[in-house]
Design a protein around this motif. Sequence first.
Motif, PDB file in Angstrom:
ATOM      1  N   UNK A   6      32.241  12.584 -61.680  1.00 46.29           N
ATOM      2  CA  UNK A   6      31.406  12.753 -60.489  1.00 46.29           C
ATOM      3  C   UNK A   6      30.042  12.108 -60.706  1.00 46.29           C
ATOM      4  N   UNK A   7      29.619  11.275 -59.757  1.00 48.48           N
ATOM      5  CA  UNK A   7      28.267  10.725 -59.777  1.00 48.48           C
ATOM      6  C   UNK A   7      27.312  11.826 -59.311  1.00 48.48           C
ATOM      7  N   UNK A   8      26.502  12.367 -60.229  1.00 52.79           N
ATOM      8  CA  UNK A   8      25.859  13.655 -59.957  1.00 52.79           C
ATOM      9  C   UNK A   8      24.672  13.563 -58.999  1.00 52.79           C
ATOM     10  N   UNK A   9      23.947  12.460 -58.960  1.00 55.81           N
ATOM     11  CA  UNK A   9      22.773  12.407 -58.068  1.00 55.81           C
ATOM     12  C   UNK A   9      23.192  12.450 -56.593  1.00 55.81           C
ATOM     13  N   UNK A  10      24.093  11.573 -56.130  1.00 57.04           N
ATOM     14  CA  UNK A  10      24.530  11.706 -54.732  1.00 57.04           C
ATOM     15  C   UNK A  10      25.264  13.018 -54.463  1.00 57.04           C
ATOM     16  N   UNK A  11      25.956  13.554 -55.480  1.00 54.69           N
ATOM     17  CA  UNK A  11      26.648  14.831 -55.287  1.00 54.69           C
ATOM     18  C   UNK A  11      25.649  15.965 -55.067  1.00 54.69           C
ATOM     19  N   UNK A  12      24.521  15.935 -55.800  1.00 55.75           N
ATOM     20  CA  UNK A  12      23.489  16.952 -55.607  1.00 55.75           C
ATOM     21  C   UNK A  12      22.926  16.884 -54.197  1.00 55.75           C
ATOM     22  N   UNK A  13      22.646  15.675 -53.714  1.00 54.76           N
ATOM     23  CA  UNK A  13      22.138  15.527 -52.345  1.00 54.76           C
ATOM     24  C   UNK A  13      23.169  15.984 -51.319  1.00 54.76           C
ATOM     25  N   UNK A  14      24.443  15.713 -51.590  1.00 51.95           N
ATOM     26  CA  UNK A  14      25.499  16.142 -50.674  1.00 51.95           C
ATOM     27  C   UNK A  14      25.535  17.659 -50.563  1.00 51.95           C
ATOM     28  N   UNK A  15      25.388  18.348 -51.705  1.00 56.08           N
ATOM     29  CA  UNK A  15      25.383  19.813 -51.703  1.00 56.08           C
ATOM     30  C   UNK A  15      24.154  20.343 -50.965  1.00 56.08           C
ATOM     31  N   UNK A  16      22.992  19.736 -51.210  1.00 57.28           N
ATOM     32  CA  UNK A  16      21.754  20.161 -50.549  1.00 57.28           C
ATOM     33  C   UNK A  16      21.896  20.039 -49.037  1.00 57.28           C
ATOM     34  N   UNK A  17      22.421  18.918 -48.571  1.00 60.56           N
ATOM     35  CA  UNK A  17      22.576  18.714 -47.125  1.00 60.56           C
ATOM     36  C   UNK A  17      23.603  19.682 -46.549  1.00 60.56           C
ATOM     37  N   UNK A  18      24.623  20.008 -47.341  1.00 62.58           N
ATOM     38  CA  UNK A  18      25.587  21.014 -46.898  1.00 62.58           C
ATOM     39  C   UNK A  18      24.946  22.377 -46.711  1.00 62.58           C
ATOM     40  N   UNK A  19      24.004  22.723 -47.573  1.00 63.52           N
ATOM     41  CA  UNK A  19      23.284  24.000 -47.433  1.00 63.52           C
ATOM     42  C   UNK A  19      22.439  24.004 -46.176  1.00 63.52           C
ATOM     43  N   UNK A  20      21.752  22.889 -45.913  1.00 63.70           N
ATOM     44  CA  UNK A  20      20.912  22.798 -44.712  1.00 63.70           C
ATOM     45  C   UNK A  20      21.752  22.959 -43.453  1.00 63.70           C
ATOM     46  N   UNK A  21      22.999  22.526 -43.518  1.00 56.86           N
ATOM     47  CA  UNK A  21      23.870  22.549 -42.333  1.00 56.86           C
ATOM     48  C   UNK A  21      24.788  23.764 -42.281  1.00 56.86           C
ATOM     49  N   UNK A  22      24.559  24.774 -43.149  1.00 56.92           N
ATOM     50  CA  UNK A  22      25.507  25.898 -43.208  1.00 56.92           C
ATOM     51  C   UNK A  22      25.266  26.984 -42.160  1.00 56.92           C
ATOM     52  N   UNK A  23      24.272  26.774 -41.305  1.00 57.00           N
ATOM     53  CA  UNK A  23      24.031  27.723 -40.215  1.00 57.00           C
ATOM     54  C   UNK A  23      23.049  28.821 -40.522  1.00 57.00           C
ATOM     55  N   UNK A  24      22.603  28.944 -41.773  1.00 54.26           N
ATOM     56  CA  UNK A  24      21.611  29.966 -42.126  1.00 54.26           C
ATOM     57  C   UNK A  24      20.205  29.464 -41.814  1.00 54.26           C
ATOM     58  N   UNK A  25      19.258  30.372 -41.816  1.00 55.41           N
ATOM     59  CA  UNK A  25      17.870  30.035 -41.484  1.00 55.41           C
ATOM     60  C   UNK A  25      17.094  29.697 -42.748  1.00 55.41           C
ATOM     61  N   UNK A  26      16.203  28.709 -42.607  1.00 54.23           N
ATOM     62  CA  UNK A  26      15.301  28.388 -43.706  1.00 54.23           C
ATOM     63  C   UNK A  26      14.343  29.559 -43.931  1.00 54.23           C
TER      64      UNK A  26
END
Length: 353
Positions: A278-298
């Motif tokens: 796994x290429x970890x830098x883009x994978x980390x960003x992918x996970x971060x963006x998934x969290x932002x889009x998970x429907x919870x509030x900041x």
Amino acid sequence: VYGVGIPRHRIPDVILISQRQWTSEGLSFKLLSSPFSFKQQQQQPQITMAAQMAREWTGIQQFPTATQNKLFKLLAKLKQENVDSLTILVLGKGGVGKSSTVNSVIGERVVAVTPLGAFQSEGPRPVMVSRSRAGFTLNIIDTPNFIEGGYVNDRALHMIKSFLLNRTVDVLLYVDRLDDYRIETLDRQIIKALTDGFGKAIWNRAAVVLTHGQLSPPDGLSYEEFVAKRSEALLKVIRQGARIKRDSLASSMPVVLVENSGRCSKNDGGEKVLPDGVAWIPNLFKVVIGIVSNGSSAILVNKRLIERPDPNQRGKYWMPVILAAQFLLWKYVRGSIKQDVAKEPKPKWELRD
């Protein structure tokens, strides 16, 4: 800045300001210091605010072309969802690789890294690094060690919260090491302190980041098996310490592996990859963006959140009442015993006397 003799190459990412002051000439600011002056910051007891202008994210150009293309696609996805800025809070024990991870993600050496085994000061205050690219702003907040003598330092944690005043945290990265084989009481104390300090909802916007991802597991275990065991052990502590229910969003918290050292393997495209490919830098960003889009509030860190009562102190105001009640109960029981003794018939040998 030039007027006070600071060379252009030494202009810091964050300028610390003690307070706004109204004068006859308008609004002025009292300049304290830059993050490079640690001694001066330690002598300043007042928690300061951070005024920041985002710089152009030139560090992204240091990544391989394949990584850049993946990042641009991920950032474009956020732009499509009308998200033009992202604030990531990085927390964890000292020496686990928080600052190194920030440097790796930005693609520049933007925060100082404390050598392993050295005194873990990691800078006395949090530092926010802001980078802008194509209309998108990335803010990453690196935090100092808040552990002292094997315990959570409440004052240090309060300082971090005060630094975050009036900021919105989009994602929390809780950092630990993959090669740390043990779960200790301190880990449970940290999770409880973070939950009490920021609220349980912070874990809905969180991911666990395990550094030293290039680890060679012990004999008899595959890389995937070792990662799964270490991840589950840490997630279990978080679920217990934060009192997370099985059906809640935080129960499926993602785990990301990173490797910040120069010995990290690379694929044919020059990307830093882990033993699982796994290429970890883009994978980390992918996970971060998934969290932002998970429907919870900041998480908005407001004054109410900072000044919320310490759960360890909630019962202290009841202590005088409890002590008084115990005294009255003891007095009542003692009086009842005396009355019972007085009512009992005396034996004949006592009556002779």
